[in-house]
Design a protein around this motif. Structure first.
Motif, PDB file in Angstrom:
ATOM      1  N   ASP A 183     -96.762 -21.240  36.007  1.00 10.87           N
ATOM      2  CA  ASP A 183     -97.730 -20.150  36.168  1.00 10.87           C
ATOM      3  C   ASP A 183     -98.851 -20.260  35.141  1.00 10.87           C
ATOM      4  O   ASP A 183    -100.009 -19.922  35.426  1.00 10.87           O
ATOM      5  CB  ASP A 183     -97.029 -18.801  36.020  1.00 10.87           C
ATOM      6  CG  ASP A 183     -96.101 -18.488  37.195  1.00 10.87           C
ATOM      7  OD1 ASP A 183     -96.231 -19.155  38.248  1.00 10.87           O
ATOM      8  OD2 ASP A 183     -95.238 -17.600  37.053  1.00 10.87           O
ATOM      9  N   ALA A 186    -102.015 -22.195  36.134  1.00 12.63           N
ATOM     10  CA  ALA A 186    -102.950 -21.545  37.064  1.00 12.63           C
ATOM     11  C   ALA A 186    -103.519 -22.529  38.077  1.00 12.63           C
ATOM     12  O   ALA A 186    -104.727 -22.565  38.336  1.00 12.63           O
ATOM     13  CB  ALA A 186    -104.069 -20.826  36.312  1.00 12.63           C
ATOM     14  N   ASN A 245    -106.547 -22.371  40.576  1.00 12.11           N
ATOM     15  CA  ASN A 245    -106.584 -21.213  41.461  1.00 12.11           C
ATOM     16  C   ASN A 245    -107.947 -20.523  41.370  1.00 12.11           C
ATOM     17  O   ASN A 245    -108.604 -20.541  40.333  1.00 12.11           O
ATOM     18  CB  ASN A 245    -105.493 -20.214  41.074  1.00 12.11           C
ATOM     19  CG  ASN A 245    -104.102 -20.783  41.258  1.00 12.11           C
ATOM     20  OD1 ASN A 245    -103.863 -21.615  42.138  1.00 12.11           O
ATOM     21  ND2 ASN A 245    -103.168 -20.353  40.430  1.00 12.11           N
TER      22      ASN A 245
END
Length: 249
Positions: A183, A186, A245
């Motif tokens: 995570d 990104a 992202n």
């Protein structure tokens, strides 16, 4: 089990959206293995392409007496240029950084890093690059990780940072859970459909004869060759990429 096969599949016409693209290869053969299909699709779509070779590729067979380090470098550079021709990415002279194979500098404290960053940045500006193709930042090979760091440093100095797609090579074979995206990175992974150009990619890989078949550097029994098991990962009709992202609004 690697999650790559579960990633969403993007169609081949995705390539047409990328604009002027520069593929950055740590070693001769990474351009074919990691992003050869996309390079072929970019050529089909009429998008300008160029390439950067980071290392001199001389350490795959370091014990050869017949081929000096300079001769090994020349063989591998020739294979690199031939593969670009097969993929249709040879219209622009590539940038050859000629950094030491297996010792590509990955931090500002290492000799050669700042010079390589400056040369790479100038080349990207010259190409008016819209997209760069670069090894995944934690692809499990030191030269691949160092190449990713060089690219990020070069991009940081550009007035308009290009789109960055990170491809996998050794992650297919050697990745641990820590090597894959978290995570904190990104990024999201996707597969690109290269069915229409898979045969072309295979021809480009085969051009790297010194790495895929005995018969070039014949006097180094401990020298490196890509195994059939490794090559099988690059015979599938898709390539794997990671991309940042979209920021949340």
């Amino acid at each position: 089990m690697l999650p790559f096969a579960e990633y969403p599949l993007r169609p081949s016409d995705f390539a047409a959206s990328l604009g002027s693209t520069v593929a950055i290869a740590p070693h001769p053969d990474d351009e074919a293995l990691g992003c050869g299909g996309l390079l072929a699709l970019l050529h089909q779509a009429g998008q300008p392409t160029a390439a950067v070779l980071v290392s001199d590729g001389s350490m795959s067979h370091p014990n050869s007496k017949t081929f000096s380090a300079a001769a090994r470098r020349a063989v591998r550079e020739g294979e690199f240029r031939h593969a670009l021709t097969v993929l249709g990415a040879d219209t622009t002279e590539p940038l050859l950084l000629e950094l030491p194979d297996s010792q590509v500098p990955g931090t500002a404290a290492e000799p050669g890093f700042a010079t390589a960053v400056a040369r790479l940045r100038a080349y990207l500006l010259q190409q008016q690059v819209a997209t760069v193709l670069v090894p995944w930042r934690r692809d499990p090979h030191p030269d691949h990780r160092a190449t990713a760091a060089l690219v990020q440093a070069a991009l940081a100095g550009l007035p308009q940072p290009p789109r960055c797609l990170e491809y996998v090579v050794w992650a297919w074979e050697r990745a641990t859970p820590e090597d894959l995206p978290t995570d904190a990175d990104a990024v999201s992974g996707f597969r690109l459909d290269i069915t229409s150009v898979l045969a072309q990619k295979q021809r480009a890989i085969a051009v790297h004869r010194s790495q895929v078949a005995p018969g070039v550097f014949v006097d180094d029994e401990a020298g490196f060759l890509l195994s059939m098991e490794v090559l099988a990962h690059f015979a599938v009709p898709y390539e794997v990429y990671f991309e940042a992202n979209e920021p949340e609004i």
